[in-house]
Design a protein around this motif. Structure first.
Motif, PDB file in Angstrom:
ATOM      1  N   ALA A 226       0.947  -1.217   0.046  1.00 47.62           N
ATOM      2  CA  ALA A 226      -0.012   0.007  -0.012  1.00 47.62           C
ATOM      3  C   ALA A 226       0.938   1.112   0.040  1.00 47.62           C
ATOM      4  O   ALA A 226       0.562   2.180  -0.782  1.00 47.62           O
ATOM      5  N   THR A 227       1.863   1.265   0.810  1.00 46.00           N
ATOM      6  CA  THR A 227       2.751   2.596   0.918  1.00 46.00           C
ATOM      7  C   THR A 227       4.180   2.220   0.696  1.00 46.00           C
ATOM      8  O   THR A 227       4.890   3.373   0.703  1.00 46.00           O
ATOM      9  N   HIS A 228       4.771   1.163   0.833  1.00 46.56           N
ATOM     10  CA  HIS A 228       6.112   0.972   0.410  1.00 46.56           C
ATOM     11  C   HIS A 228       6.856   1.673   1.612  1.00 46.56           C
ATOM     12  O   HIS A 228       7.972   2.226   1.275  1.00 46.56           O
ATOM     13  N   THR A 229       6.347   1.772   2.773  1.00 41.95           N
ATOM     14  CA  THR A 229       7.266   2.238   3.564  1.00 41.95           C
ATOM     15  C   THR A 229       7.602   1.382   4.772  1.00 41.95           C
ATOM     16  O   THR A 229       8.321   1.937   5.536  1.00 41.95           O
ATOM     17  N   LYS A 230       7.285   0.009   4.671  1.00 42.45           N
ATOM     18  CA  LYS A 230       7.536  -1.034   5.727  1.00 42.45           C
ATOM     19  C   LYS A 230       8.226  -1.930   5.168  1.00 42.45           C
ATOM     20  O   LYS A 230       7.981  -2.695   4.196  1.00 42.45           O
TER      21      LYS A 230
END
Length: 355
Positions: A226-230
């Motif tokens: 979803a965000t490519h942040t984790k």
């Protein structure tokens, strides 16, 4: 061929062995297979009697649903031989339970414990000469199931084939491993099949990994869809990050495989007083730690490689080299785990199962 009937499994022995033609010191992972394989078909709503037979190709209908709708799952396991020539499996019950979780998710029939566990023990006992002693040597075990029912209508198959094939192995990865942090492609999504060992999960990784290879990197660290942040997984492995003296790994979810090596490393770390957290690691947190020097290690964990240290990573086209440290958690925990697997240290967890 000699047919040996047991109460549970038919054994058709090969007329000769290939073992004398194998260079066990120079093995390419997963390219050499032992003399026999186990085959068991599911038809008419039930599993048939398993048979162990010579390793060979088999015919399958071109309309088999495995080709058209991807009903295929597998496990990865290893057998080890100790200095007394005893052969051991590592946590086979965990592979059995995870295999059936994958089967349920892919609308495939669950395999019975008699077929899976007894089949493993029988074929490995038959092939025990292929399990070589010594650090780094093992027998890689690939149980898998495919849909063999014919027809191209888009629904689950009614016929399946469960198989076990075996491959002598040494270390999976060699040399330095550098990774790219994914910011576009994803391995899995919420509600998807990321937690299953489904064949399609791995096929979907090949293209972005190829792009990484072309840039001089060996693997991709996958991030959330979803965000490519984790951070989520490293190539085909679970990923661990060490910030200062805390080890962090992403929690199990729909997107992340419940790795057996992963949970074993967590148990060893807890036993030995290493602070470990199962939580999401933000890409920004990783970058901050890399810049201020608190990022000490990143490594992948899985059956094939056991532990694969990462020497550096690229994020948004900026490369970050990891420090070379003497008190490596990756090397220490890997050493403790492999000593248990090779029966060189006490198995306080009760993980090893003798064949």
């Amino acid at each position: 061929m000699i047919l040996k009937n047991t109460s549970e499994i038919d054994i058709v022995r090969a007329n000769s062995t290939k073992i004398n033609d194998v260079d066990f010191e120079n093995l390419t992972f997963g390219s050499v297979f032992t003399d026999h394989m186990l085959v068991c078909d599911f038809k008419d709503g039930k599993w048939e009697k398993p048979v162990i037979k010579p390793y060979e190709p088999f015919l399958i209908d071109p309309s088999a649903k495995v080709f058209h709708y991807g009903q295929a799952i597998f496990e990865g396991m290893k057998a080890y031989k100790d200095e007394n020539d005893d052969v051991w499996l590592f946590r086979p019950d965990e592979n059995f339970h995870r295999f059936n979780k994958s089967a349920i998710r892919m609308a495939m029939p669950e395999v019975t414990e008699e077929i899976f566990i007894d089949g493993l023990k029988t074929i490995i006992d038959l092939e025990r000469d292929w399990v070589k002693k010594g650090d780094g040597n093992s027998l890689y075990i690939r149980p898998f199931m495919i849909a063999i029912g014919s027809g191209v209508i888009a629904n689950p198959s009614t016929q399946y084939r469960f198989m076990i094939i075996l491959s002598p192995a040494r270390s999976y990865f060699a040399g330095e491993v550098k990774v790219i942090i994914a910011d576009h492609y994803s391995r899995a999504a919420n509600g998807g099949i990321g937690a299953a060992k489904a064949a399609g999960n791995y096929a979907g990784q090949f293209y972005p990994t190829k792009l990484a290879n072309e840039k001089g990197f060996q693997q991709v660290i996958w991030t959330d869809d979803a965000t490519h942040t984790k951070l989520e997984e490293a190539g085909t492995m679970n990923v661990f990050v060490r910030i200062n003296d805390t080890l962090i790994t992403a929690p199990i979810s729909d997107r992340i495989l419940d790795g057996i090596t992963r949970k074993s490393l967590i148990d060893i770390a807890k036993r030995d007083g290493i602070k470990i957290e199962e939580r999401s690691v933000l890409v920004d947190e990783l970058l901050t730690a890399a810049k201020n020097g608190s990022l000490k290690e990143i490594f992948g964990a899985g059956t094939a490689a056991v532990v694969s240290p990462i020497v550096g990573f690229s994020c948004q086209d900026v490369y970050y080299e990891l420090p070379k440290i003497e008190n490596s958690f990756a090397n220490d925990i890997k050493d403790k785990l492999t000593k248990i697997q090779y029966k060189q240290a006490e198995d306080t967890f009760g993980w090893m199962v003798k064949i």
